[in-house]
Design an enzyme around this catalytic site. Structure first.
Site, PDB file in Angstrom:
ATOM      1  N   ASP A  30      45.090  30.408 -62.042  1.00 24.63           N
ATOM      2  CA  ASP A  30      45.173  32.090 -62.983  1.00 24.63           C
ATOM      3  C   ASP A  30      45.251  32.126 -64.124  1.00 24.63           C
ATOM      4  OD1 ASP A  30      45.009  32.168 -59.301  1.00 24.63           O
ATOM      5  OD2 ASP A  30      46.875  32.292 -59.688  1.00 24.63           O
ATOM      6  N   GLU A  39      38.782  39.780 -56.170  1.00 25.93           N
ATOM      7  CA  GLU A  39      40.567  39.406 -56.455  1.00 25.93           C
ATOM      8  C   GLU A  39      40.148  39.020 -58.699  1.00 25.93           C
ATOM      9  OE1 GLU A  39      41.642  36.840 -54.546  1.00 25.93           O
ATOM     10  OE2 GLU A  39      40.980  35.467 -55.152  1.00 25.93           O
TER      11      GLU A  39
HETATM   12  O1  FUB Z   1      46.771  32.324 -56.486  1.00 27.74           O
HETATM   13  C1  FUB Z   1      47.212  33.112 -56.058  1.00 27.74           C
HETATM   14  C2  FUB Z   1      45.681  34.166 -55.824  1.00 27.74           C
HETATM   15  O2  FUB Z   1      44.656  33.228 -54.895  1.00 27.74           O
HETATM   16  C3  FUB Z   1      45.859  34.370 -56.548  1.00 27.74           C
HETATM   17  O3  FUB Z   1      46.426  35.559 -56.714  1.00 27.74           O
HETATM   18  C4  FUB Z   1      44.055  34.920 -56.360  1.00 27.74           C
HETATM   19  O4  FUB Z   1      43.248  35.090 -57.444  1.00 27.74           O
HETATM   20  C5  FUB Z   1      43.373  33.557 -56.313  1.00 27.74           C
HETATM   21  O5  FUB Z   1      42.999  32.619 -57.495  1.00 27.74           O
END
Ligand code: FUB
Length: 326
Positions: free
Chosen positions: A19, A226
């Site tokens: 991320d 997301e």
């Molecule tokens: O790293 C945890 C979660 O996985 C992140 O917040 C999302 O975007 C995904 O990459």
């Protein structure tokens, strides 16, 4: 689709990281990633296996140069409201202070956004005692639009809990809309002058299809899931994001930080691993995509590694698609 073929490069092999939010501060490139660990929590759709406990910051003077790991800059046990799971962070600078924004579950297992502050981009960061008022869900990404205006983009469905809210309020039974209904939108909110709060109610960031209609919930190849990111290129606002269960990074372009945004295409095809998450940054007159995959861990979803590659814009402002399997 045209694929950019320059080679990606991993930034670290001594810890797992994911991320990545990349920024240039004081002429140096800083990367604010999640710090993946093996915690033994079994994999599920709720993302419980992403059981991260702290953050590290990386920096580079040159894109091909040495990468410095500044060590642990904030940890769960130092945050008074902490429950569990420190997910994807971002950072911003204002008037010589650095703000680290991070999503974490509180003691009731509800994701909220925290902010922690430092005098240096590499931290360490001192957390505020409480989460940001009115915050919910995950994946904060902050755009500095000019000297005064900073906007936070956020939200993630499934384990990121966005489906549990409508109009910024928690609802009784949280689920995604039906396939023919408008998709859930990521959120955009202006930050207060002190960078510690929301200056307004978060708004929907609407992504439109080729007919000017909002993307539908059933359009899994294009709808928001997301991992939002916003950058500006040639005066336009580029909103990019993960489609989650179809594993692509897509983008949409608009004329204002609030949108609406017109869907444009795929930046990154699926990587090895379930999640895909990125940032886009200009450093020394070139543009880079920072992202992650699970190749170095042999495909373990929860053990990811940050990498980067140069990206290309065509003269009409479109971004060439990168092959995620590279
Ligand atoms: O790293 C945890 C979660 O996985 C992140 O917040 C999302 O975007 C995904 O990459």
């Amino acid at each position: 689709m045209e694929l950019v073929q320059n080679k990606p490069k991993y930034i670290a092999d001594h810890i797992y990281s994911a991320d990545p939010s990349a920024h240039v501060f004081n002429g140096k490139l800083y990367i604010y990633p999640s710090h993946d660990i093996e915690s033994g929590v079994p994999e599920n759709d709720n993302g419980d296996h992403f059981n991260m406990q702290d953050y590290h910051v990386f920096s580079m003077d040159e894109i091909d140069g040495e990468v410095t790991d500044h060590g642990c800059v904030l940890k769960l046990e130092d945050i008074p409201w902490a429950g569990r799971q420190m997910w994807a962070p971002d950072a911003a600078e204002k008037n010589g202070k650095y703000y680290l924004y991070f999503p974490m579950k509180d003691k009731n297992d509800i994701f909220r956004m925290g902010v922690a502050i430092s005098d240096k981009p590499e931290g360490p960061f001192i957390p505020e005692a409480t989460p940001m008022d009115g915050s919910y869900s995950i994946d904060p990404a902050v755009l500095q639009d000019n000297d005064e205006d900073y906007y936070m983009y956020f939200g993630g469905i499934w384990g990121g809990q966005l489906q549990r809210y409508r109009d910024n309020k928690a609802i009784e039974v949280g689920q995604e809309p039906a396939d023919h209904e408008d998709a859930l939108c990521p959120k955009v909110v202006k930050l207060t002058a002190d960078m510690k709060g929301f200056a307004e109610e978060p708004k929907d960031l609407v992504i439109l299809d080729e007919n000017g209609e909002p993307l539908k919930a059933g359009d899994h190849d294009r709808r928001y899931f997301e991992g939002p990111w916003m950058h500006k290129y040639n005066g336009k606002y580029y909103f990019s994001y993960s489609t989650g269960n179809t594993h692509q990074i897509c983008y949409a372009v608009g004329d204002s930080p609030y949108g609406p945004f017109q869907y444009k295409g795929v930046i990154l095809t699926p990587v090895v691993g379930w999640t895909t998450h990125h940032s886009i940054v200009e450093f020394k007159d070139k543009w880079y995509l920072f992202y992650h995959d699970s190749k170095p861990s042999g495909g373990k979803t929860w053990l990811r590694s940050v990498k980067f590659i140069e990206i290309d814009y065509s003269s009409d402002g479109t971004i060439s698609t990168i092959d995620g399997q590279m």
